[in-house]
Design a protein around this motif. Structure first.
Motif, PDB file in Angstrom:
ATOM      1  N   ILE A   6      11.858 -17.263 -18.915  1.00 57.75           N
ATOM      2  CA  ILE A   6      11.969 -15.816 -19.086  1.00 57.75           C
ATOM      3  C   ILE A   6      12.684 -15.241 -17.869  1.00 57.75           C
ATOM      4  O   ILE A   6      12.244 -15.432 -16.732  1.00 57.75           O
ATOM      5  N   PRO A   7      13.799 -14.525 -18.080  1.00 61.56           N
ATOM      6  CA  PRO A   7      14.472 -13.894 -16.938  1.00 61.56           C
ATOM      7  C   PRO A   7      13.517 -12.893 -16.278  1.00 61.56           C
ATOM      8  O   PRO A   7      12.826 -12.140 -16.973  1.00 61.56           O
ATOM      9  N   THR A   8      13.463 -12.907 -14.970  1.00 62.91           N
ATOM     10  CA  THR A   8      12.529 -12.031 -14.268  1.00 62.91           C
ATOM     11  C   THR A   8      13.076 -11.677 -12.891  1.00 62.91           C
ATOM     12  O   THR A   8      13.891 -12.402 -12.328  1.00 62.91           O
ATOM     13  N   SER A   9      12.607 -10.569 -12.392  1.00 61.30           N
ATOM     14  CA  SER A   9      12.919 -10.192 -11.013  1.00 61.30           C
ATOM     15  C   SER A   9      12.253 -11.198 -10.093  1.00 61.30           C
ATOM     16  O   SER A   9      11.196 -11.752 -10.424  1.00 61.30           O
ATOM     17  N   THR A  10      12.819 -11.441  -8.951  1.00 56.38           N
ATOM     18  CA  THR A  10      12.183 -12.343  -7.997  1.00 56.38           C
ATOM     19  C   THR A  10      11.570 -11.563  -6.830  1.00 56.38           C
ATOM     20  O   THR A  10      11.328 -12.116  -5.774  1.00 56.38           O
ATOM     21  N   SER A  11      11.323 -10.288  -7.053  1.00 54.52           N
ATOM     22  CA  SER A  11      10.701  -9.446  -6.028  1.00 54.52           C
ATOM     23  C   SER A  11       9.469  -8.759  -6.587  1.00 54.52           C
ATOM     24  O   SER A  11       9.395  -8.442  -7.768  1.00 54.52           O
ATOM     25  N   VAL A  12       8.521  -8.530  -5.706  1.00 52.27           N
ATOM     26  CA  VAL A  12       7.285  -7.829  -6.036  1.00 52.27           C
ATOM     27  C   VAL A  12       7.052  -6.800  -4.940  1.00 52.27           C
ATOM     28  O   VAL A  12       7.306  -7.076  -3.767  1.00 52.27           O
ATOM     29  N   LEU A  13       6.571  -5.622  -5.313  1.00 51.80           N
ATOM     30  CA  LEU A  13       6.166  -4.624  -4.323  1.00 51.80           C
ATOM     31  C   LEU A  13       4.959  -3.890  -4.885  1.00 51.80           C
ATOM     32  O   LEU A  13       5.026  -3.292  -5.955  1.00 51.80           O
ATOM     33  N   GLU A  14       3.848  -3.978  -4.175  1.00 49.85           N
ATOM     34  CA  GLU A  14       2.616  -3.281  -4.550  1.00 49.85           C
ATOM     35  C   GLU A  14       2.212  -2.387  -3.387  1.00 49.85           C
ATOM     36  O   GLU A  14       2.534  -2.685  -2.232  1.00 49.85           O
ATOM     37  N   SER A  15       1.504  -1.300  -3.682  1.00 46.45           N
ATOM     38  CA  SER A  15       1.152  -0.359  -2.622  1.00 46.45           C
ATOM     39  C   SER A  15      -0.184   0.318  -2.892  1.00 46.45           C
ATOM     40  O   SER A  15      -0.690   0.304  -4.020  1.00 46.45           O
ATOM     41  N   VAL A  16      -0.719   0.924  -1.829  1.00 46.29           N
ATOM     42  CA  VAL A  16      -1.979   1.651  -1.913  1.00 46.29           C
ATOM     43  C   VAL A  16      -1.982   2.727  -0.818  1.00 46.29           C
ATOM     44  O   VAL A  16      -1.324   2.570   0.209  1.00 46.29           O
ATOM     45  N   VAL A  17      -2.687   3.817  -1.070  1.00 46.13           N
ATOM     46  CA  VAL A  17      -2.942   4.809  -0.033  1.00 46.13           C
ATOM     47  C   VAL A  17      -4.404   4.633   0.370  1.00 46.13           C
ATOM     48  O   VAL A  17      -5.300   4.745  -0.467  1.00 46.13           O
ATOM     49  N   ILE A  18      -4.619   4.336   1.641  1.00 40.02           N
ATOM     50  CA  ILE A  18      -5.968   4.104   2.157  1.00 40.02           C
ATOM     51  C   ILE A  18      -6.402   5.325   2.950  1.00 40.02           C
ATOM     52  O   ILE A  18      -5.682   5.779   3.840  1.00 40.02           O
ATOM     53  N   LYS A  19      -7.577   5.828   2.640  1.00 39.86           N
ATOM     54  CA  LYS A  19      -8.093   7.028   3.300  1.00 39.86           C
ATOM     55  C   LYS A  19      -8.666   6.671   4.665  1.00 39.86           C
ATOM     56  O   LYS A  19      -9.874   6.702   4.894  1.00 39.86           O
ATOM     57  N   ALA A  20      -7.755   6.314   5.560  1.00 37.10           N
ATOM     58  CA  ALA A  20      -8.103   5.976   6.936  1.00 37.10           C
ATOM     59  C   ALA A  20      -6.832   6.111   7.766  1.00 37.10           C
ATOM     60  O   ALA A  20      -5.731   5.936   7.244  1.00 37.10           O
ATOM     61  N   PRO A  21      -6.981   6.422   9.052  1.00 33.47           N
ATOM     62  CA  PRO A  21      -5.801   6.555   9.920  1.00 33.47           C
ATOM     63  C   PRO A  21      -5.044   5.236  10.067  1.00 33.47           C
ATOM     64  O   PRO A  21      -5.627   4.154   9.966  1.00 33.47           O
ATOM     65  N   LEU A  22      -3.755   5.348  10.322  1.00 37.69           N
ATOM     66  CA  LEU A  22      -2.878   4.193  10.474  1.00 37.69           C
ATOM     67  C   LEU A  22      -3.426   3.169  11.475  1.00 37.69           C
ATOM     68  O   LEU A  22      -3.428   1.964  11.204  1.00 37.69           O
ATOM     69  N   ALA A  23      -3.894   3.622  12.615  1.00 36.27           N
ATOM     70  CA  ALA A  23      -4.370   2.695  13.657  1.00 36.27           C
ATOM     71  C   ALA A  23      -5.499   1.808  13.145  1.00 36.27           C
ATOM     72  O   ALA A  23      -5.558   0.612  13.460  1.00 36.27           O
ATOM     73  N   LYS A  24      -6.374   2.355  12.332  1.00 37.89           N
ATOM     74  CA  LYS A  24      -7.507   1.588  11.804  1.00 37.89           C
ATOM     75  C   LYS A  24      -7.035   0.528  10.805  1.00 37.89           C
ATOM     76  O   LYS A  24      -7.535  -0.596  10.789  1.00 37.89           O
ATOM     77  N   VAL A  25      -6.055   0.858   9.989  1.00 33.75           N
ATOM     78  CA  VAL A  25      -5.518  -0.086   9.006  1.00 33.75           C
ATOM     79  C   VAL A  25      -4.700  -1.167   9.710  1.00 33.75           C
ATOM     80  O   VAL A  25      -4.881  -2.358   9.473  1.00 33.75           O
ATOM     81  N   TRP A  26      -3.801  -0.744  10.572  1.00 33.77           N
ATOM     82  CA  TRP A  26      -2.901  -1.670  11.263  1.00 33.77           C
ATOM     83  C   TRP A  26      -3.682  -2.713  12.054  1.00 33.77           C
ATOM     84  O   TRP A  26      -3.282  -3.873  12.158  1.00 33.77           O
ATOM     85  N   HIS A  27      -4.812  -2.326  12.603  1.00 39.85           N
ATOM     86  CA  HIS A  27      -5.643  -3.207  13.414  1.00 39.85           C
ATOM     87  C   HIS A  27      -6.031  -4.489  12.652  1.00 39.85           C
ATOM     88  O   HIS A  27      -6.166  -5.556  13.250  1.00 39.85           O
TER      89      HIS A  27
END
Length: 153
Positions: A6-27
């Motif tokens: 089956i022809p298909t894209s070879t890329s995937v991108l998934e995302s989420v918004v997390i209710k926390a500051p960037l520093a806490k997630v990045w850690h």
């Protein structure tokens, strides 16, 4: 036509918004610490590299599969990490994959003080539709696990 043709894209991108500051997630986004949030991993550890010029980590999944991943890029300024799978047991059905996790601070609107996280993967052209679908759902699961780890009391 079989699912492998089956022809298909070879890329995937998934995302989420997390209710926390960037520093806490990045850690939490260090390859050696993915087992601290991703429920599919039983262990994540540093592999000692002979050259001392590359950072390689071993991920042991709950299903028994083991990946060695190489950190290709890490930016504490731009909040992204890129890695590739260099070995896998059992062996992968495709030649290569390069994955990136990016974090962005949400600064305005109803989601202000949250973090937008996206996890992409770019596979070699020999990856089939099953591989791409599996990658999509694994990233969704991992992002939701990250959200739970960051927002738990």
């Amino acid at each position: 036509m079989s699912s492998t043709n089956i022809p298909t894209s070879t890329s995937v991108l998934e995302s989420v918004v997390i209710k926390a500051p960037l520093a806490k997630v990045w850690h939490l986004l260090k390859l050696q610490d993915f087992d601290k949030f991703w429920s599919a991993l039983s262990k994540s550890e540093v592999v000692k590299d002979v050259s001392q010029e590359t950072d390689i980590f071993k991920w042991t999944f709950n299903d028994g599969s083991v990946y060695e991943v190489k950190q290709e890029e890490h930016s504490a300024i731009n909040h992204h990490i890129t890695y590739s799978v260099i070995t896998a047991s059992p062996e992968l059905s495709y030649s290569s994959v390069l994955s990136t996790i990016r974090c962005h601070a949400v600064t305005a609107g109803p989601h202000a003080d949250s973090t937008y996280v996206e996890w992409s993967a770019h596979f070699s052209s020999d990856a089939n539709a099953g591989v791409i679908s599996d990658a999509k759902y694994k990233r969704i699961e991992a992002l939701l696990d990250l959200e739970k780890a960051v927002t738990k009391a």
